[in-house]
Design a protein around this motif. Structure first.
Motif, PDB file in Angstrom:
ATOM      1  N   LEU A 208      -0.094  36.672  17.069  1.00  0.00           N
ATOM      2  CA  LEU A 208       0.030  35.221  17.207  1.00  0.00           C
ATOM      3  C   LEU A 208      -0.725  34.599  16.048  1.00  0.00           C
ATOM      4  N   SER A 209      -0.019  33.833  15.236  1.00  0.00           N
ATOM      5  CA  SER A 209      -0.670  33.236  14.081  1.00  0.00           C
ATOM      6  C   SER A 209      -0.246  31.780  13.968  1.00  0.00           C
ATOM      7  N   PHE A 210      -0.911  31.075  13.090  1.00  0.00           N
ATOM      8  CA  PHE A 210      -0.547  29.675  12.873  1.00  0.00           C
ATOM      9  C   PHE A 210       0.902  29.571  12.403  1.00  0.00           C
ATOM     10  N   LEU A 211       1.282  30.488  11.501  1.00  0.00           N
ATOM     11  CA  LEU A 211       2.648  30.420  10.981  1.00  0.00           C
ATOM     12  C   LEU A 211       3.688  30.706  12.066  1.00  0.00           C
ATOM     13  N   PHE A 212       3.323  31.593  13.000  1.00  0.00           N
ATOM     14  CA  PHE A 212       4.217  31.849  14.124  1.00  0.00           C
ATOM     15  C   PHE A 212       4.457  30.559  14.903  1.00  0.00           C
ATOM     16  N   LEU A 213       3.365  29.876  15.222  1.00  0.00           N
ATOM     17  CA  LEU A 213       3.478  28.619  15.961  1.00  0.00           C
ATOM     18  C   LEU A 213       4.304  27.602  15.189  1.00  0.00           C
ATOM     19  N   LEU A 214       4.068  27.569  13.885  1.00  0.00           N
ATOM     20  CA  LEU A 214       4.771  26.601  13.050  1.00  0.00           C
ATOM     21  C   LEU A 214       6.279  26.894  13.054  1.00  0.00           C
TER      22      LEU A 214
ATOM     23  N   LEU B 274      28.875  35.407   8.701  1.00  0.00           N
ATOM     24  CA  LEU B 274      28.953  34.001   9.114  1.00  0.00           C
ATOM     25  C   LEU B 274      27.714  33.574   9.894  1.00  0.00           C
ATOM     26  N   SER B 275      27.159  34.518  10.634  1.00  0.00           N
ATOM     27  CA  SER B 275      26.013  34.203  11.464  1.00  0.00           C
ATOM     28  C   SER B 275      24.862  33.610  10.654  1.00  0.00           C
ATOM     29  N   TRP B 276      24.781  34.029   9.379  1.00  0.00           N
ATOM     30  CA  TRP B 276      23.693  33.490   8.559  1.00  0.00           C
ATOM     31  C   TRP B 276      23.882  32.023   8.232  1.00  0.00           C
ATOM     32  N   PHE B 277      25.052  31.492   8.524  1.00  0.00           N
ATOM     33  CA  PHE B 277      25.255  30.057   8.304  1.00  0.00           C
ATOM     34  C   PHE B 277      24.978  29.247   9.567  1.00  0.00           C
ATOM     35  N   LEU B 278      24.513  29.926  10.606  1.00  0.00           N
ATOM     36  CA  LEU B 278      24.153  29.192  11.825  1.00  0.00           C
ATOM     37  C   LEU B 278      22.690  28.751  11.752  1.00  0.00           C
ATOM     38  N   PRO B 279      22.363  27.660  12.414  1.00  0.00           N
ATOM     39  CA  PRO B 279      21.039  27.054  12.246  1.00  0.00           C
ATOM     40  C   PRO B 279      19.883  27.888  12.802  1.00  0.00           C
ATOM     41  N   LEU B 280      20.200  28.919  13.572  1.00  0.00           N
ATOM     42  CA  LEU B 280      19.127  29.603  14.273  1.00  0.00           C
ATOM     43  C   LEU B 280      18.738  30.929  13.636  1.00  0.00           C
ATOM     44  N   THR B 281      19.635  31.506  12.839  1.00  0.00           N
ATOM     45  CA  THR B 281      19.453  32.895  12.402  1.00  0.00           C
ATOM     46  C   THR B 281      18.198  33.099  11.556  1.00  0.00           C
ATOM     47  N   ALA B 282      18.044  32.305  10.530  1.00  0.00           N
ATOM     48  CA  ALA B 282      16.884  32.484   9.648  1.00  0.00           C
ATOM     49  C   ALA B 282      15.587  32.326  10.428  1.00  0.00           C
ATOM     50  N   GLY B 283      15.540  31.307  11.281  1.00  0.00           N
ATOM     51  CA  GLY B 283      14.341  31.057  12.071  1.00  0.00           C
ATOM     52  C   GLY B 283      14.019  32.224  12.995  1.00  0.00           C
ATOM     53  N   THR B 284      15.055  32.770  13.622  1.00  0.00           N
ATOM     54  CA  THR B 284      14.847  33.902  14.536  1.00  0.00           C
ATOM     55  C   THR B 284      14.298  35.106  13.777  1.00  0.00           C
ATOM     56  N   TYR B 285      14.891  35.387  12.619  1.00  0.00           N
ATOM     57  CA  TYR B 285      14.430  36.537  11.837  1.00  0.00           C
ATOM     58  C   TYR B 285      12.986  36.366  11.390  1.00  0.00           C
ATOM     59  N   ASN B 286      12.672  35.175  10.969  1.00  0.00           N
ATOM     60  CA  ASN B 286      11.303  34.948  10.505  1.00  0.00           C
ATOM     61  C   ASN B 286      10.306  35.024  11.655  1.00  0.00           C
ATOM     62  N   LEU B 287      10.703  34.477  12.785  1.00  0.00           N
ATOM     63  CA  LEU B 287       9.799  34.502  13.936  1.00  0.00           C
ATOM     64  C   LEU B 287       9.545  35.947  14.372  1.00  0.00           C
ATOM     65  N   ARG B 288      10.580  36.765  14.285  1.00  0.00           N
ATOM     66  CA  ARG B 288      10.433  38.162  14.672  1.00  0.00           C
ATOM     67  C   ARG B 288       9.480  38.868  13.704  1.00  0.00           C
ATOM     68  N   ALA B 289       9.671  38.615  12.421  1.00  0.00           N
ATOM     69  CA  ALA B 289       8.794  39.237  11.429  1.00  0.00           C
ATOM     70  C   ALA B 289       7.344  38.814  11.661  1.00  0.00           C
ATOM     71  N   LEU B 290       7.171  37.553  12.012  1.00  0.00           N
ATOM     72  CA  LEU B 290       5.818  37.048  12.266  1.00  0.00           C
ATOM     73  C   LEU B 290       5.227  37.640  13.536  1.00  0.00           C
ATOM     74  N   ALA B 291       6.076  37.825  14.542  1.00  0.00           N
ATOM     75  CA  ALA B 291       5.580  38.328  15.823  1.00  0.00           C
ATOM     76  C   ALA B 291       5.241  39.806  15.727  1.00  0.00           C
ATOM     77  N   LEU B 292       6.084  40.570  15.030  1.00  0.00           N
ATOM     78  CA  LEU B 292       5.896  42.015  15.005  1.00  0.00           C
ATOM     79  C   LEU B 292       4.881  42.455  13.956  1.00  0.00           C
ATOM     80  N   GLY B 293       4.916  41.842  12.781  1.00  0.00           N
ATOM     81  CA  GLY B 293       4.032  42.323  11.727  1.00  0.00           C
ATOM     82  C   GLY B 293       3.140  41.245  11.132  1.00  0.00           C
TER      83      GLY B 293
END
Ligand SMILES: Nc1ncnc2c1ncn2[C@@H]1O[C@H](COP(=O)(O)OP(=O)(O)OP(=O)(O)O)[C@@H](O)[C@H]1O
Ligand SMILES: [Mg+2]
Lengths: 259, 279
Positions: free
Chosen positions: A145-151, A208-227
């Protein structure tokens, strides 16, 4: 009763942001039925969590998948909790209670009006998503859990709160809202890398999924949560979606004001 | 206090309000009277900046509407035609929210809320959700809300529509009291008696145009103080006279049953348009 003073302000204005009263109003209503909002926001992700945890927690591969899945569920919780309640809240208040007129009469800019709703609705989504995260953490462990995760999580919540306001401006009533939600928003929470990597999607859908509004955010949140690693490009992309939806909501709100 | 110059609004081909010119004086109760669709609400919405006029300008308390938004917003209180309370908040919370939006300090706000709840006689129901209120209670709460920030000009769009006669009288008393306390009031109505009983001056609107303007007395004077009403087989007939003697003389010359009565604003409207209000 009126004691109208000629031309003068009758009181010294309080210095708080003009959107604060809107959040307080939401808080009052939500406090009155907090259990409903809590259950409504938590039930889906938590059911998924228990279902998957029950089935996967015994093998190493299963635990790895669980850890992959949990940030996705957190995103799902953030999206549904910020979007669903706010879109209903505002549609009801625009078309049925007609409180929008009262807001437009008040000394309040369109931007403050929008900010109040996005912060209120998105803030609640953020809280619910964090609850899901904490429950998951207790069950499986191994997260950061980090500040960037929350952000990053806040950006996702505010993006969908903005979408909710935009939708509430065009919806003719709650049936329109329900259709848009079931047809667009809920499916999106499944196909943006929440349950499995988007590369696993059939054919071009993965791209196409990468053009959806949620994909980038989900990937980044996962990277932040796991590592605990932040990817600025993904973060920037999700921020751009937030800016886009906020602007859209602003324009639609302004359009409504013009009548 | 309110000055309107050439205010116009179109919806497609329909001229909802066309070239409206009007001056409303300080501490006046002014009534816009007209049938459904006359353009009363559209006028109020333009004056309160909820709708942009196609042409013309308006000044309220010396500030130009549209240009001096913030000042105008603090100067006016509005009770719209439709209910627009937050039904999931209590009466008190609705007032509190309004006070907060207008940035009233907490102490002043709290005092004002209690004062107004008493004024509109809702003190005992203040903690109840507005969704459970009756129509009359909601109307009264809307008036209290409009008064929260101590506006100098009040817009009341059909404040008594759908109220029982008793509640309507109470609403009239409220309006008079607000006026005595210094508020300039513009109200709209399609109830003849209301305009007659309550307003210092009345503007009669029809199809977007102002067709007559004056005090109820003057307007009636203009068409004739007395009416002889008869029946000629397929409808009512009206004849208007300046004095009772003329009316009586006319009644004596006609055959069949007739009634002589004093002119109402309805007769004025019929005289001006050839139709009844509401036809
Ligand atoms: N948003 C709108 N879009 C299209 N037409 C409108 C709109 N608002 C009002 N109108 C039209 O403008 C005309 C004037 O309407 P308005 O509501 O001002 O009348 P009114 O005098 O308030 O009538 P009522 O007594 O029924 O409230 C009507 O013909 C109405 O249909
Ligand atoms: Mg009207």
């Amino acid at each position: 009763m009126l004691e109208a003073a000629a031309g003068k302000r009758l009181w010294v204005e309080k210095i708080y942001p003009p959107w604060l009263p809107l959040i307080l109003a939401m808080g009052l209503v939500w406090r009155r039925r907090w259990w409903r909002f809590l259950v409504g926001g938590l039930n889906r992700p938590v059911i998924f969590l228990f279902l998957f945890a029950w089935n996967f927690k015994d093998t190493a591969a299963g635990v790895a998948y669980l850890q992959f899945l949990i940030p996705g569920l957190v995103v799902m919780a953030a999206v549904t909790a910020s979007y669903s309640d706010l879109v209903n809240w505002f549609t009801l208040r625009r078309t049925f209670y007609r409180v929008l007129d009262e807001y437009l009469l008040a000394p309040l800019s369109i931007n403050s009006l929008l900010a109040g709703h996005v912060l209120g609705g998105g803030g609640k989504g953020l809280v619910i998503a964090l609850l899901v995260y904490l429950v998951s953490w207790v069950m499986t462990g191994g997260f950061c859990l980090s500040f960037l995760f929350l952000l990053q999580l806040a950006v996702i919540a505010f993006t969908f709160a903005s979408l909710a306001v935009a939708m509430a401006m065009v919806a003719g009533g709650d049936k329109d809202v329900l259709m848009f939600t079931n047809l667009i928003v809920f499916p999106m929470t499944f196909f943006c890398g929440t349950f499995f990597p988007v590369e696993r999607l059939p054919g071009v859908l993965g791209k196409l999924s990468w053009f959806l509004p949620l994909t980038a955010g989900t990937y980044n949140l996962r990277a932040l949560a796991l590592g605990g690693i932040n990817h600025w490009s993904w973060f920037g992309e999700s921020l751009a979606w937030l800016a886009g939806f906020y602007l859209l909501a602003y324009l639609l709100l302004n359009w409504r004001r013009q009548d | 206090m309110i000055e309107i110059k050439g205010l116009t609004k179109n919806y497609g081909n329909l001229q909802a309000v066309s070239d409206l010119n009007l001056r409303i004086e300080q501490e006046e109760i002014f009534g816009l009277l007209g049938p459904n669709g006359a353009g009363k609400t559209t006028t109020v919405r333009m004056l309160t900046m909820l709708t942009r006029p196609a042409a013309g300008e308006a000044y309220i308390a010396g500030h130009e509407v549209q240009r001096d938004l913030a000042r105008v917003r603090h100067a006016i209180g509005v009770v719209p035609q439709h209910m627009n309370l937050d039904q999931e908040l209590t009466a008190r919370e609705n007032l509190e929210l309004h006070g907060r939006l207008y940035k009233m300090p907490a102490a002043e706000r709290g005092r004002r809320v209690e004062e107004l709840l008493a004024f509109v006689e809702l003190g005992e129901r203040a903690g109840e959700l507005v969704g459970r209120f009756s129509g009359g209670m909601k109307r009264r709460l809307m008036i209290a809300r409009a008064l929260m920030h101590r506006p100098r000009v009040l817009f009341l769009d059909e404040p008594t529509v759908g109220l029982d006669p008793q509640t309507r009288r109470r609403m009239w008393d409220l309006v008079r009291r607000m006026n005595r306390d210094g508020a300039t009031i513009l109200l709209t109505t399609h109830y003849i008696e209301e305009a007659d009983a309550l307003c210092h001056r009345v503007g009669i609107m029809d199809r977007g145009r102002l067709i007559a303007l004056g005090s109820p007395g003057e307007l009636k004077e203009r068409v004739g103080r007395f009416v002889v009403e008869g029946f000629d087989g397929d409808g009512a007939t009206y004849a208007l006279f300046g004095t009772r003697e003329e009316a009586v003389a006319y009644a004596g010359r006609t055959s069949g049953g007739v009634t002589i009565r004093e002119t109402t604003l309805e007769d004025v409207f019929i005289q001006l348009t050839g139709r009844r209000v509401g036809e």
